[in-house]
Design a protein around this motif. Structure first.
Motif, PDB file in Angstrom:
ATOM      1  N   GLU A 279       0.826  -1.207   0.000  1.00  0.00           N
ATOM      2  CA  GLU A 279       0.000   0.000   0.000  1.00  0.00           C
ATOM      3  C   GLU A 279       0.863   1.262   0.000  1.00  0.00           C
ATOM      4  OE1 GLU A 279      -2.675  -0.378   3.302  1.00  0.00           O
ATOM      5  OE2 GLU A 279      -3.443  -2.294   2.591  1.00  0.00           O
ATOM      6  N   GLY A 280       2.100   1.126  -0.450  1.00  0.00           N
ATOM      7  CA  GLY A 280       2.980   2.284  -0.562  1.00  0.00           C
ATOM      8  C   GLY A 280       3.961   2.472   0.578  1.00  0.00           C
TER       9      GLY A 280
ATOM     10  N   ARG B 228       7.545   6.078   1.709  1.00  0.00           N
ATOM     11  CA  ARG B 228       6.092   6.092   1.515  1.00  0.00           C
ATOM     12  C   ARG B 228       5.814   6.634   0.116  1.00  0.00           C
ATOM     13  NH1 ARG B 228       1.415   8.853   5.161  1.00  0.00           N
ATOM     14  NH2 ARG B 228      -0.270   7.638   4.231  1.00  0.00           N
TER      15      ARG B 228
ATOM     16  N   MET C 266       2.874   7.546  -2.520  1.00  0.00           N
ATOM     17  CA  MET C 266       1.429   7.818  -2.563  1.00  0.00           C
ATOM     18  C   MET C 266       1.145   8.991  -3.493  1.00  0.00           C
ATOM     19  SD  MET C 266       1.232   9.590   1.108  1.00  0.00           S
ATOM     20  CE  MET C 266       2.521  10.756   1.490  1.00  0.00           C
ATOM     21  N   ASP C 267       0.029   8.936  -4.161  1.00  0.00           N
ATOM     22  CA  ASP C 267      -0.423  10.050  -4.995  1.00  0.00           C
ATOM     23  C   ASP C 267       0.696  10.629  -5.860  1.00  0.00           C
ATOM     24  OD1 ASP C 267      -2.944   9.806  -3.800  1.00  0.00           O
ATOM     25  OD2 ASP C 267      -2.388  11.176  -2.179  1.00  0.00           O
ATOM     26  N   SER C 268       1.447   9.809  -6.524  1.00  0.00           N
ATOM     27  CA  SER C 268       2.552  10.236  -7.400  1.00  0.00           C
ATOM     28  C   SER C 268       3.670  10.940  -6.644  1.00  0.00           C
ATOM     29  CB  SER C 268       2.038  11.146  -8.530  1.00  0.00           C
ATOM     30  OG  SER C 268       1.083  10.463  -9.297  1.00  0.00           O
ATOM     31  N   ARG C 269       3.783  10.693  -5.356  1.00  0.00           N
ATOM     32  CA  ARG C 269       4.863  11.268  -4.550  1.00  0.00           C
ATOM     33  C   ARG C 269       5.651  10.133  -3.900  1.00  0.00           C
ATOM     34  NH1 ARG C 269       1.513  14.776  -0.535  1.00  0.00           N
ATOM     35  NH2 ARG C 269       0.183  12.974  -0.787  1.00  0.00           N
ATOM     36  N   HIS C 270       6.930  10.378  -3.677  1.00  0.00           N
ATOM     37  CA  HIS C 270       7.796   9.411  -3.005  1.00  0.00           C
ATOM     38  C   HIS C 270       8.493  10.140  -1.862  1.00  0.00           C
ATOM     39  CE1 HIS C 270      11.119   6.116  -3.418  1.00  0.00           C
ATOM     40  NE2 HIS C 270      10.749   6.303  -2.169  1.00  0.00           N
TER      41      HIS C 270
ATOM     42  N   ASP D   8      11.364  14.737   0.330  1.00  0.00           N
ATOM     43  CA  ASP D   8      11.034  14.354  -1.040  1.00  0.00           C
ATOM     44  C   ASP D   8      12.204  13.568  -1.610  1.00  0.00           C
ATOM     45  OD1 ASP D   8      10.445  14.124  -3.718  1.00  0.00           O
ATOM     46  OD2 ASP D   8      10.098  16.257  -4.036  1.00  0.00           O
TER      47      ASP D   8
END
Length: 181
Positions: free
Chosen positions: A86-87, A112, A114-118, A152
């Motif tokens: 789940e990311g 983590r 999620m939503d096109s972010r790492h 990020d």
């Protein structure tokens, strides 16, 4: 002209078979076997199952499977990654006993996606890791982490070379347990 072609062919063949390849062709053993698909030696043991938990801010994230296979080699160290699909990811890197500042206790990082972010927590100085077992039979341990900050992942490739903190995300504490076999 035919003699020139033969000399050229021998020269090309000699260049192609130079070094270790020539030894192998002549019946010797290649002292430095190299597999371009896997440039490192095979690990002594692999881990294919295990779990990790991350307790933070009253929430428990259970990572119930190993990503691919974890690896153990007394000369090169340990590399294991857990996920819940789940990311969430937890990575453990341990160096051999003589391997420097992350030996023998290891280094943990939390990811983590999620939503096109790492996002990643990468600062090893914020965790005190205790490795109870790090053998061919298994890996287990825990960590107490204080003041972790999300950064990020891709910002590390900017001009500063250091990840940029996620604005508005408060620092957090985490208690981590992990095992692999």
């Amino acid at each position: 002209m035919r003699g020139v072609a033969q000399v050229a062919a021998v020269a090309v063949l000699g260049a192609a078979l130079s070094g270790c390849d020539l030894l192998t062709l002549l019946g010797g053993e290649d002292p430095f076997p190299f597999d371009p698909g896997n440039p490192f030696p095979s690990p002594v043991a692999t881990y294919s199952a295990g779990t990790a938990t991350i307790e933070m801010d009253g929430e428990t994230v259970v990572l119930d499977r190993i990503v691919g296979t974890g690896s153990f080699d007394p000369d090169y160290g340990i590399d294991v990654k857990w996920t819940n699909g789940e990311g969430w990811y937890l990575s453990y890197y341990g160096l051999p006993d003589a391997g420097g500042p992350f030996a023998p206790e290891g280094y943990l990082s939390i990811d983590r996606v999620m939503d096109s972010r790492h996002w990643i927590v990468y600062n090893p100085e914020r965790c005190i890791t205790t490795t109870d077992e790090a053998t061919a039979d298994g890996l287990s341990g825990s960590a107490i982490c204080r003041g972790l900050e999300w950064t990020d992942y891709f910002s590390a490739y900017t001009s500063t070379g250091f990840p940029v903190e996620i604005p508005g995300e408060p620092a957090f504490d985490a208690d981590i347990t992990f095992e692999a076999h």
